[in-house]
Design a protein around this motif. Structure first.
Motif, PDB file in Angstrom:
ATOM      1  N   PRO A  73       0.795  -1.232   0.000  1.00 23.70           N
ATOM      2  CA  PRO A  73       0.000   0.000   0.000  1.00 23.70           C
ATOM      3  C   PRO A  73       0.823   1.275   0.000  1.00 23.70           C
ATOM      4  O   PRO A  73       0.283   2.359  -0.209  1.00 23.70           O
ATOM      5  CB  PRO A  73      -0.810  -0.124   1.292  1.00 23.70           C
ATOM      6  CG  PRO A  73       0.071  -0.924   2.198  1.00 23.70           C
ATOM      7  CD  PRO A  73       0.782  -1.908   1.302  1.00 23.70           C
ATOM      8  N   THR A  74       2.131   1.173   0.261  1.00 27.05           N
ATOM      9  CA  THR A  74       2.996   2.354   0.283  1.00 27.05           C
ATOM     10  C   THR A  74       4.228   2.100  -0.579  1.00 27.05           C
ATOM     11  O   THR A  74       4.474   0.989  -1.037  1.00 27.05           O
ATOM     12  CB  THR A  74       3.461   2.691   1.712  1.00 27.05           C
ATOM     13  OG1 THR A  74       4.424   1.705   2.136  1.00 27.05           O
ATOM     14  CG2 THR A  74       2.289   2.705   2.684  1.00 27.05           C
ATOM     15  N   ASP A  75       5.027   3.154  -0.770  1.00 28.86           N
ATOM     16  CA  ASP A  75       6.234   3.057  -1.598  1.00 28.86           C
ATOM     17  C   ASP A  75       7.448   2.548  -0.822  1.00 28.86           C
ATOM     18  O   ASP A  75       8.526   2.398  -1.398  1.00 28.86           O
ATOM     19  CB  ASP A  75       6.589   4.441  -2.173  1.00 28.86           C
ATOM     20  CG  ASP A  75       5.556   4.951  -3.155  1.00 28.86           C
ATOM     21  OD1 ASP A  75       4.663   4.166  -3.533  1.00 28.86           O
ATOM     22  OD2 ASP A  75       5.654   6.126  -3.549  1.00 28.86           O
ATOM     23  N   THR A  76       7.312   2.272   0.463  1.00 26.20           N
ATOM     24  CA  THR A  76       8.469   2.030   1.332  1.00 26.20           C
ATOM     25  C   THR A  76       9.443   0.988   0.782  1.00 26.20           C
ATOM     26  O   THR A  76      10.656   1.200   0.759  1.00 26.20           O
ATOM     27  CB  THR A  76       7.991   1.581   2.727  1.00 26.20           C
ATOM     28  OG1 THR A  76       7.124   2.572   3.262  1.00 26.20           O
ATOM     29  CG2 THR A  76       9.191   1.391   3.657  1.00 26.20           C
ATOM     30  N   PHE A  77       8.899  -0.146   0.301  1.00 27.18           N
ATOM     31  CA  PHE A  77       9.765  -1.255  -0.090  1.00 27.18           C
ATOM     32  C   PHE A  77       9.844  -1.493  -1.593  1.00 27.18           C
ATOM     33  O   PHE A  77      10.587  -2.372  -2.023  1.00 27.18           O
ATOM     34  CB  PHE A  77       9.280  -2.547   0.573  1.00 27.18           C
ATOM     35  CG  PHE A  77       9.218  -2.477   2.072  1.00 27.18           C
ATOM     36  CD1 PHE A  77      10.381  -2.366   2.817  1.00 27.18           C
ATOM     37  CD2 PHE A  77       8.003  -2.514   2.731  1.00 27.18           C
ATOM     38  CE1 PHE A  77      10.333  -2.295   4.206  1.00 27.18           C
ATOM     39  CE2 PHE A  77       7.944  -2.438   4.112  1.00 27.18           C
ATOM     40  CZ  PHE A  77       9.104  -2.321   4.856  1.00 27.18           C
ATOM     41  N   ILE A  78       9.099  -0.741  -2.381  1.00 32.86           N
ATOM     42  CA  ILE A  78       8.952  -1.112  -3.793  1.00 32.86           C
ATOM     43  C   ILE A  78       9.745  -0.244  -4.760  1.00 32.86           C
ATOM     44  O   ILE A  78       9.794  -0.555  -5.950  1.00 32.86           O
ATOM     45  CB  ILE A  78       7.455  -1.112  -4.213  1.00 32.86           C
ATOM     46  CG1 ILE A  78       6.833   0.272  -4.017  1.00 32.86           C
ATOM     47  CG2 ILE A  78       6.692  -2.173  -3.447  1.00 32.86           C
ATOM     48  CD1 ILE A  78       5.383   0.352  -4.477  1.00 32.86           C
ATOM     49  N   LEU A  79      10.381   0.808  -4.258  1.00 33.59           N
ATOM     50  CA  LEU A  79      11.166   1.679  -5.124  1.00 33.59           C
ATOM     51  C   LEU A  79      12.640   1.516  -4.769  1.00 33.59           C
ATOM     52  O   LEU A  79      13.115   2.043  -3.749  1.00 33.59           O
ATOM     53  CB  LEU A  79      10.739   3.140  -4.971  1.00 33.59           C
ATOM     54  CG  LEU A  79       9.295   3.430  -5.383  1.00 33.59           C
ATOM     55  CD1 LEU A  79       8.943   4.882  -5.098  1.00 33.59           C
ATOM     56  CD2 LEU A  79       9.073   3.112  -6.855  1.00 33.59           C
ATOM     57  N   PRO A  80      13.411   0.792  -5.594  1.00 32.88           N
ATOM     58  CA  PRO A  80      14.805   0.502  -5.238  1.00 32.88           C
ATOM     59  C   PRO A  80      15.659   1.731  -4.963  1.00 32.88           C
ATOM     60  O   PRO A  80      16.607   1.648  -4.173  1.00 32.88           O
ATOM     61  CB  PRO A  80      15.309  -0.278  -6.454  1.00 32.88           C
ATOM     62  CG  PRO A  80      14.089  -0.988  -6.961  1.00 32.88           C
ATOM     63  CD  PRO A  80      12.971   0.018  -6.770  1.00 32.88           C
ATOM     64  N   TYR A  81      15.332   2.870  -5.576  1.00 27.94           N
ATOM     65  CA  TYR A  81      16.173   4.041  -5.337  1.00 27.94           C
ATOM     66  C   TYR A  81      16.013   4.582  -3.922  1.00 27.94           C
ATOM     67  O   TYR A  81      16.804   5.437  -3.487  1.00 27.94           O
ATOM     68  CB  TYR A  81      15.932   5.132  -6.382  1.00 27.94           C
ATOM     69  CG  TYR A  81      14.573   5.797  -6.369  1.00 27.94           C
ATOM     70  CD1 TYR A  81      14.262   6.800  -5.451  1.00 27.94           C
ATOM     71  CD2 TYR A  81      13.588   5.465  -7.310  1.00 27.94           C
ATOM     72  CE1 TYR A  81      13.026   7.427  -5.446  1.00 27.94           C
ATOM     73  CE2 TYR A  81      12.352   6.078  -7.321  1.00 27.94           C
ATOM     74  CZ  TYR A  81      12.076   7.064  -6.385  1.00 27.94           C
ATOM     75  OH  TYR A  81      10.841   7.674  -6.384  1.00 27.94           O
ATOM     76  N   THR A  82      15.016   4.100  -3.178  1.00 32.70           N
ATOM     77  CA  THR A  82      14.847   4.532  -1.789  1.00 32.70           C
ATOM     78  C   THR A  82      15.442   3.535  -0.804  1.00 32.70           C
ATOM     79  O   THR A  82      15.459   3.798   0.403  1.00 32.70           O
ATOM     80  CB  THR A  82      13.349   4.704  -1.441  1.00 32.70           C
ATOM     81  OG1 THR A  82      12.715   3.409  -1.418  1.00 32.70           O
ATOM     82  CG2 THR A  82      12.650   5.599  -2.441  1.00 32.70           C
ATOM     83  N   TRP A  83      15.945   2.404  -1.295  1.00 33.59           N
ATOM     84  CA  TRP A  83      16.484   1.374  -0.400  1.00 33.59           C
ATOM     85  C   TRP A  83      17.798   1.841   0.235  1.00 33.59           C
ATOM     86  O   TRP A  83      18.547   2.618  -0.359  1.00 33.59           O
ATOM     87  CB  TRP A  83      16.734   0.088  -1.161  1.00 33.59           C
ATOM     88  CG  TRP A  83      15.513  -0.594  -1.672  1.00 33.59           C
ATOM     89  CD1 TRP A  83      14.205  -0.269  -1.420  1.00 33.59           C
ATOM     90  CD2 TRP A  83      15.473  -1.722  -2.561  1.00 33.59           C
ATOM     91  NE1 TRP A  83      13.370  -1.123  -2.084  1.00 33.59           N
ATOM     92  CE2 TRP A  83      14.106  -2.032  -2.789  1.00 33.59           C
ATOM     93  CE3 TRP A  83      16.449  -2.495  -3.169  1.00 33.59           C
ATOM     94  CZ2 TRP A  83      13.713  -3.086  -3.616  1.00 33.59           C
ATOM     95  CZ3 TRP A  83      16.058  -3.546  -3.981  1.00 33.59           C
ATOM     96  CH2 TRP A  83      14.715  -3.833  -4.199  1.00 33.59           C
ATOM     97  N   PRO A  84      18.097   1.344   1.429  1.00 32.09           N
ATOM     98  CA  PRO A  84      19.410   1.667   2.030  1.00 32.09           C
ATOM     99  C   PRO A  84      20.529   1.045   1.205  1.00 32.09           C
ATOM    100  O   PRO A  84      20.327   0.036   0.504  1.00 32.09           O
ATOM    101  CB  PRO A  84      19.321   1.044   3.422  1.00 32.09           C
ATOM    102  CG  PRO A  84      18.258  -0.005   3.309  1.00 32.09           C
ATOM    103  CD  PRO A  84      17.279   0.479   2.296  1.00 32.09           C
ATOM    104  N   PRO A  85      21.724   1.605   1.264  1.00 35.86           N
ATOM    105  CA  PRO A  85      22.846   1.034   0.505  1.00 35.86           C
ATOM    106  C   PRO A  85      23.121  -0.397   0.935  1.00 35.86           C
ATOM    107  O   PRO A  85      22.922  -0.764   2.081  1.00 35.86           O
ATOM    108  CB  PRO A  85      24.026   1.962   0.865  1.00 35.86           C
ATOM    109  CG  PRO A  85      23.405   3.198   1.391  1.00 35.86           C
ATOM    110  CD  PRO A  85      22.111   2.802   2.021  1.00 35.86           C
ATOM    111  N   ARG A  86      23.573  -1.190  -0.048  1.00 30.41           N
ATOM    112  CA  ARG A  86      23.966  -2.554   0.270  1.00 30.41           C
ATOM    113  C   ARG A  86      25.194  -2.520   1.183  1.00 30.41           C
ATOM    114  O   ARG A  86      26.097  -1.710   0.973  1.00 30.41           O
ATOM    115  CB  ARG A  86      24.291  -3.341  -0.990  1.00 30.41           C
ATOM    116  CG  ARG A  86      23.092  -3.622  -1.866  1.00 30.41           C
ATOM    117  CD  ARG A  86      23.504  -4.282  -3.165  1.00 30.41           C
ATOM    118  NE  ARG A  86      24.177  -5.542  -2.958  1.00 30.41           N
ATOM    119  CZ  ARG A  86      24.777  -6.240  -3.920  1.00 30.41           C
ATOM    120  NH1 ARG A  86      24.807  -5.760  -5.159  1.00 30.41           N
ATOM    121  NH2 ARG A  86      25.349  -7.393  -3.663  1.00 30.41           N
TER     122      ARG A  86
END
Length: 298
Positions: free
Chosen positions: A284-297
């Motif tokens: 329901p939100t963008d939290t996990f679905i937009l890779p450019y918002t993910w923390p660095p590996r």
């Protein structure tokens, strides 16, 4: 009763993404950028399977140059690249440089890599229109990240042929707009069927940031197992046969990986029966679905 498509039918609904040819790409990537020999083997296997549309970008490291070396003179392959938007003269220069690296006089398609720079510099579109009129490119478009961008394009009535958007079982934000884009004559390509490999991860191995997804990824695995469909096949078919979609961009890192994707074809009927259950997994939100918002590996 409908019958499952053969491998060739599925291959013609796919485009081979090549970010991994020029970069160490993907959440699950443990081997880095593949060798030239490995890329050549993948391209040969793709051609043999009639998967001959290649998707690249100027921003994908040396992907364009590698494709130029290995596929630029091969008429079996058609190419799409992506460029940054900017003043028309700058766009024209970027396109000329991409054509040079790809060793092509013309391309299947050229897209702007992001919507906001195009919206800020709408004159950039003139450069792609001119390239299309000159026969340098058959289709022009833009890669999108958010449904409101697609709505804006539809409302403005732009002379656009091609869009690419993210779409997978977690990211179904574009589900309602895809058929509308197709109805307006746009060729719709989707990407991120595996969400950079996140959807293939064993839930127990998820990095801490993604732990809240454990129940959905566990449910996804159970649906696939109970139906007797390999998880990668289920994910690929969900994207490739979504209403309005013409092509799904897939990235592979080996010939075996390519063949695994193509082996999904016989499972289509079962996968389609699971579509309503998979629709319930949408985030329901963008939290996990937009890779450019993910923390660095790490």
């Amino acid at each position: 009763m409908s019958t499952a498509p053969d491998t060739a039918h599925l291959a013609q609904r796919l485009a081979l993404g090549t970010a991994q040819f020029g970069l160490a790409y993907g959440l699950n990537n443990q081997t880095g950028q593949p060798s030239t020999e490995a890329v050549a083997e993948v391209l040969a296997a793709a051609q043999a399977a009639d998967l001959t549309l290649l998707d690249t970008a100027a921003a994908y490291g040396n992907s364009e140059a590698r494709l130029g070396e290995l596929a630029g003179k091969n008429p079996a392959f058609e190419l799409i690249t992506k460029l940054p938007a900017g003043p028309p003269a700058q766009v024209a220069q970027h396109l000329a440089e991409s054509l040079g690296r790809l060793r092509r006089k013309n391309l299947y398609g050229v897209m702007f890599h992001a919507f906001k720079p195009l919206q800020d510099e709408p004159a950039a579109w003139q450069a792609l229109q001119a390239a299309r009129a000159a026969g340098k490119v058959a289709r022009i478009g833009v890669s999108l990240y958010h449904p409101h961008e697609a709505e804006w394009l539809l409302a403005e009535g732009w002379d656009i042929d091609l869009v690419q958007v993210p779409y997978n079982v977690l990211d179904q934000r574009f589900a309602a707009v895809l058929p509308r884009l197709a109805a307006h004559g746009l060729e719709v390509h989707v990407r991120s069927a595996f969400l950079q490999g996140l959807l293939l991860r064993e839930p127990a191995t998820l990095p801490d940031f993604f732990r809240p997804l454990t129940p959905k990824l566990t449910r996804l695995r159970h649906l696939a197992a109970d139906a007797g469909v390999p998880l990668p096949a289920l994910l690929l078919l969900f994207a490739a046969y979504a209403p309005g979609v013409v092509r799904t961009v897939i990235g592979v890192d080996s010939v075996a990986n390519l063949h695994e994707n193509l082996a999904a074809a016989p499972h289509l009927t079962t996968a389609e029966a699971l579509r309503p259950a998979l629709a319930e997994l949408a985030e329901p939100t963008d939290t996990f679905i937009l890779p450019y918002t993910w923390p660095p590996r790490p």
